[in-house]
Design an enzyme around this catalytic site. Structure first.
Site, PDB file in Angstrom:
ATOM      1  CB  THR A  65      -9.439  10.181  12.227  1.00 30.98           C
ATOM      2  OG1 THR A  65     -10.815  10.435  12.026  1.00 30.98           O
ATOM      3  CG2 THR A  65      -9.247   8.734  12.585  1.00 30.98           C
ATOM      4  CE  LYS A 113      -6.585   3.124  10.805  1.00 30.98           C
ATOM      5  NZ  LYS A 113      -5.654   2.002  10.533  1.00 30.98           N
ATOM      6  CB  SER A 116      -5.921   7.972  11.922  1.00 29.76           C
ATOM      7  OG  SER A 116      -6.456   9.149  11.368  1.00 29.76           O
ATOM      8  CE1 TYR A 174      -9.141   4.416   8.238  1.00 29.52           C
ATOM      9  CE2 TYR A 174      -9.738   6.655   8.867  1.00 29.52           C
ATOM     10  CZ  TYR A 174      -8.774   5.710   8.573  1.00 29.52           C
ATOM     11  OH  TYR A 174      -7.449   6.067   8.639  1.00 29.52           O
ATOM     12  CG  ASN A 198      -6.897   0.358  -1.984  1.00 31.81           C
ATOM     13  OD1 ASN A 198      -6.926   0.695  -3.167  1.00 31.81           O
ATOM     14  ND2 ASN A 198      -6.950   1.226  -0.993  1.00 31.81           N
ATOM     15  N   GLY A 249       0.826  -1.212   0.000  1.00 27.94           N
ATOM     16  CA  GLY A 249       0.000   0.000   0.000  1.00 27.94           C
ATOM     17  C   GLY A 249       0.860   1.262   0.000  1.00 27.94           C
ATOM     18  CG  LEU A 283      -6.324  18.827  -1.011  1.00 28.25           C
ATOM     19  CD1 LEU A 283      -7.463  19.446  -1.794  1.00 28.25           C
ATOM     20  CD2 LEU A 283      -5.865  19.764   0.110  1.00 28.25           C
ATOM     21  CE1 TYR A 300       1.308   6.016  10.880  1.00 28.25           C
ATOM     22  CE2 TYR A 300      -0.313   5.521   9.191  1.00 28.25           C
ATOM     23  CZ  TYR A 300       0.716   5.116  10.020  1.00 28.25           C
ATOM     24  OH  TYR A 300       1.152   3.823   9.945  1.00 28.25           O
TER      25      TYR A 300
END
Ligand code: UD1
Length: 339
Positions: A127, A154, A125, A150, A35, A10, A201, A178
């Protein structure tokens, strides 16, 4: 020293394999190619001169995971990237996300516990912080309710590791949170390969410039930020890859005072969407076709890391700039589109 990298074909995994091989580690990759592409192995070999071992395996197949670890008892550390990562898809397919991201983590961790050297690095993450109350964001900032399945995988993933570390003192684990990984290897031999229309983005910017997308939509310019667009901490994937090597070395050298640690991996600098576009235009000399559009649901206004802990404790610091990242992302896009 043999290191297992799950999801090693990945985006972040492949760059980490290169950095591990550059430091002399022997790498074995597990990837199910859901993926990613097998050709990534060629890119890794072309950069580092070494073709890593590769096993096509779906980590949801518990018995095959156990068999794999029985055949590789000499693994000294596992870096676990393999996971599904599309936020929107996770909202529509929550069970798939919980199954993919949590079952696989559990099966890998169970096997890691049987290793003589049970060292584990987890891809977490920023997040988990949601819209943090204070900026820059410290690792001690509260974990906010997840905005998506998702994000929840995490958070739960970190909790699974914390709970296991409490009762299994032989396990040494680090979660790396991250911020926004972007860019590609400077050689343009490996990079990000988004499936379908990119949600993130930077691949959307490069695909627009390459003519695959007509126009970039900037999601909102009425946020309470200096230019009205959202702010993120964009971290070059090569710097991020190096953070994994340093984290693993910390565990191998037994420098960790606790058997579970968490580190932010970012630059410490926030950049707005418009600043990212400006950087792209500056380094490429191109004019990007973009328009201001509605806000995207679920976006936080600002997120950027306090990196003092990773700088001081891990001894790691981001070295590459936003411009470096945009330049490498464009070089990679041109390479894959034969421009
Ligand atoms: C997203 C995920 C995050 C995940 C990360 C992985 C969401 C809400 N969050 O972070 O959980 O860990 O990807 O890389 O999806 N933007 C545009 N136009 C676009 C695409 C993005 O203006 O076409 C803006 C966004 O509004 C945001 C910024 O660019 O302000 C960055 O977006 P993106 O790359 O999707 O990352 P995050 O949303 O920060």
């Amino acid at each position: 020293m043999k290191v297992l990298v799950t999801g090693g074909l990945g985006f972040i995994g492949s760059h980490t394999v290169v950095e591990l091989q550059n430091k002399g580690f022997e790498v074995v990759i597990i990837d199910n190619l859901s993926n990613s592409s097998i050709e990534v192995l060629d890119g890794i070999e072309a950069i580092s001169g070494v073709r890593p071992l590769f096993e096509e395996l779906d980590l949801k197949e518990k018995s095959r995971v156990e068999e794999f670890f029985k055949a590789h008892k000499d693994i000294v550390g596992v870096i676990h990237f393999a996971a599904s990562k599309a936020v929107g898809e996770s909202v529509n397919e929550p069970l798939m996300y919980y199954e993919n991201n949590l079952n696989t983590l559990i099966y890998v961790l169970k096997s890691v516990l049987h290793l003589d050297s049970a060292n584990f690095i987890f891809s977490s993450s920023c997040t988990v912080y949601g819209q943090a109350d204070e900026l820059p964001i410290l690792e001690s900032a509260p974990v906010k309710p997840a905005e998506s399945p998702y994000g929840n995988t995490k958070q739960i993933g970190e909790e699974i590791i914390v709970d296991t570390c409490k009762v299994r003192s032989n396990l040494n684990a680090i979660s790396l949170r991250y911020f926004n990984p972007i860019g590609a290897h400077a050689s343009a031999k490996i990079g990000e390969l988004p499936l379908g229309v990119p949600q993130n983005l930077v691949p959307f910017i490069t695909q627009t410039a390459a003519g695959l997308r007509e126009q970039l939509a900037v999601f909102g310019d009425d946020y309470p930020t200096p230019d009205g667009t959202c702010i993120r901490d964009y971290i070059h994937v090569v710097d991020l890859a190096k953070a994994h090597v340093v984290a693993l070395q910390r565990l191998l050298e037994k420098k960790n005072p606790e058997n579970y640690e968490v580190f932010n991996i970012g630059t410490g600098k926030g950049s707005s969407v418009l600043e990212v576009i400006q950087s792209f235009e500056k380094v490429t000399g191109l004019k990007l076709n973009y328009k201001i559009a509605e806000r995207r649901a679920g976006d936080v206004i600002q997120a950027f890391a306090d990196t003092s802990k990773s700088n001081e404790v891990l001894g790691w610091k981001a070295e590459l700039s936003l411009d470096d990242a945009m330049e490498s992302a464009w070089k990679w896009e041109k390479h894959i589109r034969n421009i």
